[in-house]
Design a protein around this motif. Structure first.
Motif, PDB file in Angstrom:
ATOM      1  N   CYS A 264       0.877  -1.171   0.000  1.00 15.27           N
ATOM      2  CA  CYS A 264       0.000   0.000   0.000  1.00 15.27           C
ATOM      3  C   CYS A 264       0.912   1.218   0.000  1.00 15.27           C
ATOM      4  CB  CYS A 264      -0.893   0.008   1.234  1.00 15.27           C
ATOM      5  SG  CYS A 264      -1.914   1.502   1.380  1.00 15.27           S
ATOM      6  N   VAL A 265       0.690   2.138  -0.926  1.00 17.50           N
ATOM      7  CA  VAL A 265       1.477   3.368  -0.982  1.00 17.50           C
ATOM      8  C   VAL A 265       0.615   4.520  -0.494  1.00 17.50           C
ATOM      9  CG1 VAL A 265       2.750   4.981  -2.435  1.00 17.50           C
ATOM     10  CG2 VAL A 265       2.917   2.520  -2.878  1.00 17.50           C
ATOM     11  N   SER A 266       1.049   5.143   0.578  1.00 16.14           N
ATOM     12  CA  SER A 266       0.351   6.302   1.118  1.00 16.14           C
ATOM     13  C   SER A 266       1.024   7.557   0.573  1.00 16.14           C
ATOM     14  CB  SER A 266       0.408   6.290   2.644  1.00 16.14           C
ATOM     15  OG  SER A 266      -0.350   7.350   3.180  1.00 16.14           O
ATOM     16  N   GLY A 267       0.214   8.432  -0.015  1.00 18.96           N
ATOM     17  CA  GLY A 267       0.745   9.584  -0.726  1.00 18.96           C
ATOM     18  C   GLY A 267       0.924   9.251  -2.200  1.00 18.96           C
ATOM     19  N   ALA A 268       0.125   8.311  -2.683  1.00 23.79           N
ATOM     20  CA  ALA A 268       0.304   7.725  -4.014  1.00 23.79           C
ATOM     21  C   ALA A 268       0.057   8.663  -5.177  1.00 23.79           C
ATOM     22  CB  ALA A 268      -0.593   6.495  -4.159  1.00 23.79           C
ATOM     23  N   THR A 269      -0.531   9.828  -4.954  1.00 20.04           N
ATOM     24  CA  THR A 269      -0.733  10.769  -6.059  1.00 20.04           C
ATOM     25  C   THR A 269       0.206  11.964  -5.966  1.00 20.04           C
ATOM     26  OG1 THR A 269      -2.537  11.886  -4.892  1.00 20.04           O
ATOM     27  CG2 THR A 269      -3.136  10.102  -6.424  1.00 20.04           C
ATOM     28  N   GLY A 270       1.080  11.954  -4.978  1.00 12.94           N
ATOM     29  CA  GLY A 270       2.075  13.026  -4.859  1.00 12.94           C
ATOM     30  C   GLY A 270       3.226  12.805  -5.826  1.00 12.94           C
ATOM     31  N   TRP A 271       4.114  13.774  -5.879  1.00 15.91           N
ATOM     32  CA  TRP A 271       5.219  13.734  -6.827  1.00 15.91           C
ATOM     33  C   TRP A 271       6.067  12.483  -6.649  1.00 15.91           C
ATOM     34  CZ3 TRP A 271      10.663  14.406  -6.663  1.00 15.91           C
ATOM     35  CH2 TRP A 271      11.237  14.692  -7.913  1.00 15.91           C
ATOM     36  N   THR A 272       6.541  12.212  -5.445  1.00 16.78           N
ATOM     37  CA  THR A 272       7.375  11.035  -5.197  1.00 16.78           C
ATOM     38  C   THR A 272       6.534   9.786  -5.009  1.00 16.78           C
ATOM     39  OG1 THR A 272       9.053  12.429  -4.165  1.00 16.78           O
ATOM     40  CG2 THR A 272       9.193  10.074  -3.733  1.00 16.78           C
ATOM     41  N   GLY A 273       5.431   9.902  -4.291  1.00 13.71           N
ATOM     42  CA  GLY A 273       4.576   8.743  -4.052  1.00 13.71           C
ATOM     43  C   GLY A 273       4.074   8.106  -5.325  1.00 13.71           C
ATOM     44  N   ARG A 274       3.759   8.927  -6.318  1.00 13.35           N
ATOM     45  CA  ARG A 274       3.300   8.397  -7.606  1.00 13.35           C
ATOM     46  C   ARG A 274       4.408   7.573  -8.271  1.00 13.35           C
ATOM     47  NH1 ARG A 274      -1.524   7.889 -10.626  1.00 13.35           N
ATOM     48  NH2 ARG A 274      -0.871   7.373 -12.716  1.00 13.35           N
ATOM     49  N   ALA A 275       5.640   8.056  -8.215  1.00  8.54           N
ATOM     50  CA  ALA A 275       6.771   7.315  -8.778  1.00  8.54           C
ATOM     51  C   ALA A 275       6.983   6.002  -8.031  1.00  8.54           C
ATOM     52  CB  ALA A 275       8.032   8.169  -8.742  1.00  8.54           C
ATOM     53  N   VAL A 276       6.805   6.018  -6.726  1.00 10.67           N
ATOM     54  CA  VAL A 276       6.936   4.795  -5.928  1.00 10.67           C
ATOM     55  C   VAL A 276       5.847   3.799  -6.325  1.00 10.67           C
ATOM     56  CG1 VAL A 276       6.765   3.838  -3.595  1.00 10.67           C
ATOM     57  CG2 VAL A 276       8.110   5.897  -4.004  1.00 10.67           C
ATOM     58  N   ALA A 277       4.619   4.273  -6.440  1.00 10.10           N
ATOM     59  CA  ALA A 277       3.515   3.390  -6.828  1.00 10.10           C
ATOM     60  C   ALA A 277       3.757   2.794  -8.215  1.00 10.10           C
ATOM     61  CB  ALA A 277       2.184   4.155  -6.789  1.00 10.10           C
ATOM     62  N   GLU A 278       4.247   3.599  -9.132  1.00 12.35           N
ATOM     63  CA  GLU A 278       4.551   3.096 -10.470  1.00 12.35           C
ATOM     64  C   GLU A 278       5.651   2.039 -10.429  1.00 12.35           C
ATOM     65  OE1 GLU A 278       5.407   6.717 -12.598  1.00 12.35           O
ATOM     66  OE2 GLU A 278       3.267   7.122 -12.948  1.00 12.35           O
ATOM     67  N   ALA A 279       6.655   2.243  -9.569  1.00 12.92           N
ATOM     68  CA  ALA A 279       7.738   1.259  -9.429  1.00 12.92           C
ATOM     69  C   ALA A 279       7.215  -0.048  -8.841  1.00 12.92           C
ATOM     70  CB  ALA A 279       8.854   1.831  -8.558  1.00 12.92           C
ATOM     71  N   VAL A 280       6.288   0.043  -7.900  1.00 15.92           N
ATOM     72  CA  VAL A 280       5.677  -1.162  -7.325  1.00 15.92           C
ATOM     73  C   VAL A 280       4.948  -1.931  -8.421  1.00 15.92           C
ATOM     74  CG1 VAL A 280       3.884  -2.006  -5.748  1.00 15.92           C
ATOM     75  CG2 VAL A 280       5.512  -0.262  -4.969  1.00 15.92           C
ATOM     76  N   VAL A 281       4.167  -1.246  -9.225  1.00 17.83           N
ATOM     77  CA  VAL A 281       3.421  -1.887 -10.314  1.00 17.83           C
ATOM     78  C   VAL A 281       4.376  -2.550 -11.308  1.00 17.83           C
ATOM     79  CG1 VAL A 281       1.917  -1.444 -12.293  1.00 17.83           C
ATOM     80  CG2 VAL A 281       1.372  -0.438 -10.074  1.00 17.83           C
ATOM     81  N   ALA A 282       5.500  -1.904 -11.573  1.00 13.72           N
ATOM     82  CA  ALA A 282       6.460  -2.423 -12.554  1.00 13.72           C
ATOM     83  C   ALA A 282       7.286  -3.601 -12.034  1.00 13.72           C
ATOM     84  CB  ALA A 282       7.393  -1.305 -13.005  1.00 13.72           C
ATOM     85  N   ALA A 283       7.377  -3.749 -10.726  1.00 17.70           N
ATOM     86  CA  ALA A 283       8.210  -4.809 -10.138  1.00 17.70           C
ATOM     87  C   ALA A 283       7.516  -6.166 -10.244  1.00 17.70           C
ATOM     88  CB  ALA A 283       8.501  -4.491  -8.681  1.00 17.70           C
ATOM     89  N   ALA A 284       8.260  -7.158 -10.647  1.00 16.99           N
ATOM     90  CA  ALA A 284       7.703  -8.497 -10.833  1.00 16.99           C
ATOM     91  C   ALA A 284       7.303  -9.155  -9.521  1.00 16.99           C
ATOM     92  CB  ALA A 284       8.715  -9.379 -11.564  1.00 16.99           C
ATOM     93  N   ASP A 285       7.958  -8.782  -8.435  1.00 14.79           N
ATOM     94  CA  ASP A 285       7.704  -9.442  -7.156  1.00 14.79           C
ATOM     95  C   ASP A 285       6.867  -8.603  -6.189  1.00 14.79           C
ATOM     96  OD1 ASP A 285       9.724  -7.580  -6.850  1.00 14.79           O
ATOM     97  OD2 ASP A 285      10.917  -8.820  -5.498  1.00 14.79           O
ATOM     98  N   LEU A 286       6.278  -7.505  -6.673  1.00 14.20           N
ATOM     99  CA  LEU A 286       5.433  -6.647  -5.842  1.00 14.20           C
ATOM    100  C   LEU A 286       4.072  -6.468  -6.494  1.00 14.20           C
ATOM    101  CD1 LEU A 286       7.986  -3.811  -4.964  1.00 14.20           C
ATOM    102  CD2 LEU A 286       7.401  -5.805  -3.577  1.00 14.20           C
ATOM    103  N   GLU A 287       3.076  -6.211  -5.650  1.00 13.63           N
ATOM    104  CA  GLU A 287       1.718  -5.937  -6.126  1.00 13.63           C
ATOM    105  C   GLU A 287       1.188  -4.711  -5.397  1.00 13.63           C
ATOM    106  OE1 GLU A 287      -2.747  -7.767  -5.456  1.00 13.63           O
ATOM    107  OE2 GLU A 287      -1.048  -9.142  -5.433  1.00 13.63           O
ATOM    108  N   LEU A 288       0.683  -3.744  -6.147  1.00 18.03           N
ATOM    109  CA  LEU A 288       0.055  -2.586  -5.534  1.00 18.03           C
ATOM    110  C   LEU A 288      -1.353  -2.999  -5.118  1.00 18.03           C
ATOM    111  CD1 LEU A 288       0.379   0.404  -4.786  1.00 18.03           C
ATOM    112  CD2 LEU A 288      -0.651   0.959  -7.007  1.00 18.03           C
ATOM    113  N   ALA A 289      -1.512  -3.301  -3.833  1.00 16.81           N
ATOM    114  CA  ALA A 289      -2.795  -3.781  -3.316  1.00 16.81           C
ATOM    115  C   ALA A 289      -3.764  -2.640  -3.062  1.00 16.81           C
ATOM    116  CB  ALA A 289      -2.573  -4.578  -2.030  1.00 16.81           C
TER     117      ALA A 289
END
Length: 96
Positions: free
Chosen positions: A4-29
């Motif tokens: 779970c990414v808190s701050g997911a629509t902020g400048w850095t949080g959005r990049a973190v959420a995108e990285a989670v989605v792109a990672a093969a071993d992570l799921e953005l729940a």
């Protein structure tokens, strides 16, 4: 690992959420963002606050990129619920 990414629509949080989605071993729940609450962020349900997200889909780790005014409460709530936490928000003191 479910995240779970808190701050997911902020400048850095959005990049973190995108990285989670792109990672093969992570799921953005789920995501947390006041302005996107009730919608989806990158395909995951979005909640207005961490307390709401804790009652939503299961996740293993909370990544917090919010604000100093809420990061401590978010962290304590997640830890009390048995979740791991990664804090990206700056400004916490050693006392915190």
């Amino acid at each position: 690992m479910k995240v779970c990414v808190s701050g997911a629509t902020g400048w850095t949080g959005r990049a973190v959420a995108e990285a989670v989605v792109a990672a093969a071993d992570l799921e953005l729940a789920s995501a947390v963002s006041r302005r996107a609450a009730g919608q989806e962020v990158l395909g995951a349900p979005c909640f207005a606050g961490v307390e709401d997200a804790l009652a939503g889909p299961e996740f293993d780790v909370l990544i917090d990129y919010t604000a100093l005014s809420v990061v401590k409460a978010n962290t304590l709530a997640a830890v009390a619920d048995g979740r791991r936490v990664v804090i990206g928000t700056s400004g916490l003191t050693a006392v915190d």
